[in-house]
Motif scaffolding. Structure first.
Motif, short mmCIF file in Angstrom:
data_model
loop_
_atom_site.label_atom_id
_atom_site.label_comp_id
_atom_site.label_asym_id
_atom_site.label_seq_id
_atom_site.Cartn_x
_atom_site.Cartn_y
_atom_site.Cartn_z
N ASN A 282 35.49 -8.60 151.01
CA ASN A 282 34.59 -7.67 150.33
C ASN A 282 34.46 -6.33 151.04
OD1 ASN A 282 33.82 -9.31 148.13
ND2 ASN A 282 32.32 -10.40 149.39
N VAL A 283 34.91 -6.26 152.29
CA VAL A 283 34.75 -5.04 153.06
C VAL A 283 35.47 -3.86 152.41
CG1 VAL A 283 35.34 -3.90 155.24
CG2 VAL A 283 34.27 -6.16 155.26
N GLU A 284 36.68 -4.09 151.92
CA GLU A 284 37.44 -3.00 151.30
C GLU A 284 36.74 -2.50 150.05
OE1 GLU A 284 39.94 -1.30 152.60
OE2 GLU A 284 39.60 -2.59 154.34
N ASP A 285 36.14 -3.41 149.28
CA ASP A 285 35.41 -2.98 148.09
C ASP A 285 34.20 -2.15 148.48
OD1 ASP A 285 34.77 -3.15 145.16
OD2 ASP A 285 32.98 -4.11 145.95
N ILE A 286 33.50 -2.55 149.54
CA ILE A 286 32.33 -1.79 150.01
C ILE A 286 32.75 -0.41 150.47
CG2 ILE A 286 30.55 -1.70 151.79
CD1 ILE A 286 30.54 -4.83 151.63
N LYS A 287 33.86 -0.33 151.19
CA LYS A 287 34.35 0.97 151.64
C LYS A 287 34.71 1.86 150.45
CE LYS A 287 37.33 0.75 155.12
NZ LYS A 287 38.42 0.23 155.99
N MET A 288 35.27 1.27 149.42
CA MET A 288 35.62 2.04 148.23
C MET A 288 34.35 2.59 147.57
SD MET A 288 38.03 0.90 145.03
CE MET A 288 36.95 -0.46 144.52
N GLN A 289 33.30 1.77 147.49
CA GLN A 289 32.04 2.24 146.90
C GLN A 289 31.40 3.32 147.78
OE1 GLN A 289 31.34 1.44 143.83
NE2 GLN A 289 33.10 0.04 143.86
N ARG A 290 31.50 3.15 149.08
CA ARG A 290 30.98 4.17 150.01
C ARG A 290 31.66 5.52 149.79
NH1 ARG A 290 33.41 3.22 155.56
NH2 ARG A 290 35.18 4.07 154.38
N ASP A 291 32.99 5.50 149.72
CA ASP A 291 33.72 6.74 149.52
C ASP A 291 33.44 7.33 148.13
OD1 ASP A 291 34.75 6.35 152.03
OD2 ASP A 291 36.66 5.54 151.32
N ARG A 292 33.21 6.46 147.17
CA ARG A 292 32.84 6.91 145.84
C ARG A 292 31.49 7.65 145.88
NH1 ARG A 292 30.64 2.76 141.33
NH2 ARG A 292 30.20 4.25 139.63
N ILE A 293 30.55 7.12 146.64
CA ILE A 293 29.25 7.78 146.78
C ILE A 293 29.42 9.16 147.40
CG2 ILE A 293 27.06 7.72 148.04
CD1 ILE A 293 27.14 4.65 147.75
N VAL A 294 30.21 9.25 148.45
CA VAL A 294 30.45 10.54 149.11
C VAL A 294 31.02 11.55 148.12
CG1 VAL A 294 31.80 11.74 150.88
CG2 VAL A 294 30.69 9.56 151.42
N ASP A 295 32.05 11.15 147.40
CA ASP A 295 32.70 12.06 146.45
C ASP A 295 31.75 12.50 145.34
OD1 ASP A 295 35.04 11.81 147.88
OD2 ASP A 295 35.92 10.30 146.56
N GLU A 296 30.99 11.56 144.79
CA GLU A 296 30.09 11.89 143.69
C GLU A 296 28.92 12.76 144.14
OE1 GLU A 296 30.31 11.16 140.21
OE2 GLU A 296 32.35 11.00 141.00
N LEU A 297 28.39 12.50 145.31
CA LEU A 297 27.28 13.33 145.80
C LEU A 297 27.75 14.76 146.08
CD1 LEU A 297 25.33 10.91 148.19
CD2 LEU A 297 24.77 11.57 145.84
N LYS A 298 28.97 14.89 146.57
CA LYS A 298 29.53 16.24 146.76
C LYS A 298 29.64 16.95 145.41
CE LYS A 298 32.32 15.49 150.93
NZ LYS A 298 33.72 15.40 151.46
N ARG A 299 30.10 16.23 144.41
CA ARG A 299 30.22 16.82 143.08
C ARG A 299 28.88 17.29 142.54
NH1 ARG A 299 29.28 15.25 138.24
NH2 ARG A 299 28.84 13.09 138.85
N MET A 300 27.81 16.61 142.91
CA MET A 300 26.47 16.98 142.46
C MET A 300 25.88 18.14 143.26
SD MET A 300 24.75 13.20 142.01
CE MET A 300 25.71 11.82 141.36
N GLY A 301 26.61 18.62 144.24
CA GLY A 301 26.12 19.73 145.04
C GLY A 301 25.30 19.32 146.24
N LEU A 302 25.31 18.03 146.56
CA LEU A 302 24.59 17.53 147.72
C LEU A 302 25.52 17.52 148.94
CD1 LEU A 302 22.67 14.71 145.86
CD2 LEU A 302 21.70 16.84 146.77
N GLU A 303 25.00 17.10 150.08
CA GLU A 303 25.75 17.21 151.34
C GLU A 303 25.82 15.86 152.06
OE1 GLU A 303 23.59 20.19 153.45
OE2 GLU A 303 23.96 21.75 151.93
#
Length: 367
Positions: A282-303
């Motif tokens: 499950n670690v790889e899936d969690i890492k994928m969701q983590r990176d997804r959060i980073v990418d999406e928050l950047k898209r929203m103009g957050l840091e």
């Protein structure tokens, strides 16, 4: 609450504990709880079955004390970590918090000091208070980074007995370079400083991120702490451990409570380690969701900060408390870490991550 506080203050409490608050994240009944960095994936069926079998066997002998040296567990932990480690290099306790507490009981205490670099894990000052160890809050850069030069200078300036290095750091999620660890260790040579690298989230690091385990050889005062609460999804089992020179394990034997690891805890951890591939899938899936959060928050103009852990630390909010409350109103609980303009969110399952991101999208759009 005020009445309880008055009663507490009426007791002959140690002076260094007066005015302190116990550790504790909010425990609220919400649909999506992403505030305590748990592995939100359930224990796999095959691991569950193995744990039940091991615990059932252990239950027949609960009238006897458990193996005080938890020999089989230390052997399995050494096998899991690799790096040429043997069972003599391993020690375990009831969560990595007890590991850190035992290390401070052995190497800290009255007249001694602990240096760490804030912001970092909020339990460190509480562990220092509990062991009557002076707490020294070291400094990080404005971006929360830590360079070898800055870390080493602060060690030379303060001359601490113990240093805690959290890598990946909580709450920022960033891993330290090995140059920081070696610089701190070398700077502490003249003070015989014990350097503890807290790698609770190490399994979630990006590929190629080295572990301080590779630095242990030839460094008798270096300790690497780990946990089975995060990547192994065993937060409820309470099993932490460290790797170090054998004499460090001998030191904590002087302060450990008798038979501190129950037979049930040992059986649970052994079953999990013997099925580590299933748990770590499950670690790889969690890492994928983590990176997804980073990418999406950047898209929203957050840091958001780039993360080597199973959580994301993010800023760019004028009123982070209002954002926390708006998320909670949507049934999503994240962590307010007390740093203005910043929050921390655990990377959950795909569904939990989507719920957080959808809520954040609405909140960001309304700003």
């Amino acid at each position: 609450m005020t009445q309880n506080l008055d009663r507490l203050n009426a007791l002959p409490l140690r002076d260094n504990l007066r005015g302190k608050s116990p550790y504790g994240a909010p425990q609220l009944d919400v649909a999506v709880a992403l505030n305590t960095n748990e592995n939100t994936h359930p224990v796999p069926a095959d691991v569950h079955a193995a744990i039940v079998q091991e615990v059932t066997e252990a239950a027949w002998t609960l009238n006897r004390y458990p193996d005080r040296e938890f020999t089989a567990l230390r052997e399995e932990l050494a096998r899991y970590l690799g790096h040429g480690l043997g069972s003599e290099h391993l020690w375990a306790a009831n969560g990595s918090n007890e590991i850190l507490q035992q290390l401070l009981q052995a190497f800290g205490g009255p007249g001694r000091s602990l240096l760490t670099f804030v912001p970092t894990y909020s339990m460190y000052p509480l562990l220092a208070s509990g062991t009557d160890t002076a707490f020294i809050p070291g400094e990080r850069a404005a971006d929360f980074g830590l360079t070898p030069e800055s870390a080493a200078e602060q060690v030379r300036r303060h001359g601490p007995d113990v240093v805690f290095l959290c890598s990946p750091n909580n709450p920022t999620g960033t891993a330290l370079g090995q140059d920081v660890v070696t610089a701190v260790y070398e700077a502490g040579e003249e003070f015989s400083t014990v350097v503890v690298v807290d790698e609770a989230y190490a399994e979630f690091s990006h590929g190629g991120t080295p572990s301080a385990l590779s630095l242990l050889e030839g460094r008798p005062r270096l300790v690497v702490s780990r946990t089975m609460s995060k990547a192994f999804a065993l937060a409820g089992a309470r099993l932490g451990y460290f790797a170090a020179a054998p004499e460090v394990a001998d030191a904590v034997r002087l302060v450990r409570l008798p038979y501190h690891l129950s037979a049930v805890t040992q059986a649970t951890a052994l079953a999990a380690l013997r099925h580590s591939a299933s748990l770590l899938a499950n670690v790889e899936d969690i890492k994928m969701q983590r990176d997804r959060i980073v990418d999406e928050l950047k898209r929203m103009g957050l840091e958001p900060s780039e993360s080597d852990s199973n959580f994301v630390f993010f800023g760019g909010m004028g009123d982070s408390r209002a954002v926390w409350e708006a998320l909670l109103a949507d049934g999503v609980l994240v962590r307010d870490v007390g740093i203005p303009g910043h929050l921390r969110v655990t990377a959950g399952t795909e569904e939990e991550t989507s719920a957080f991101l959808e809520s954040m999208e609405r909140i960001a759009s309304a700003r």
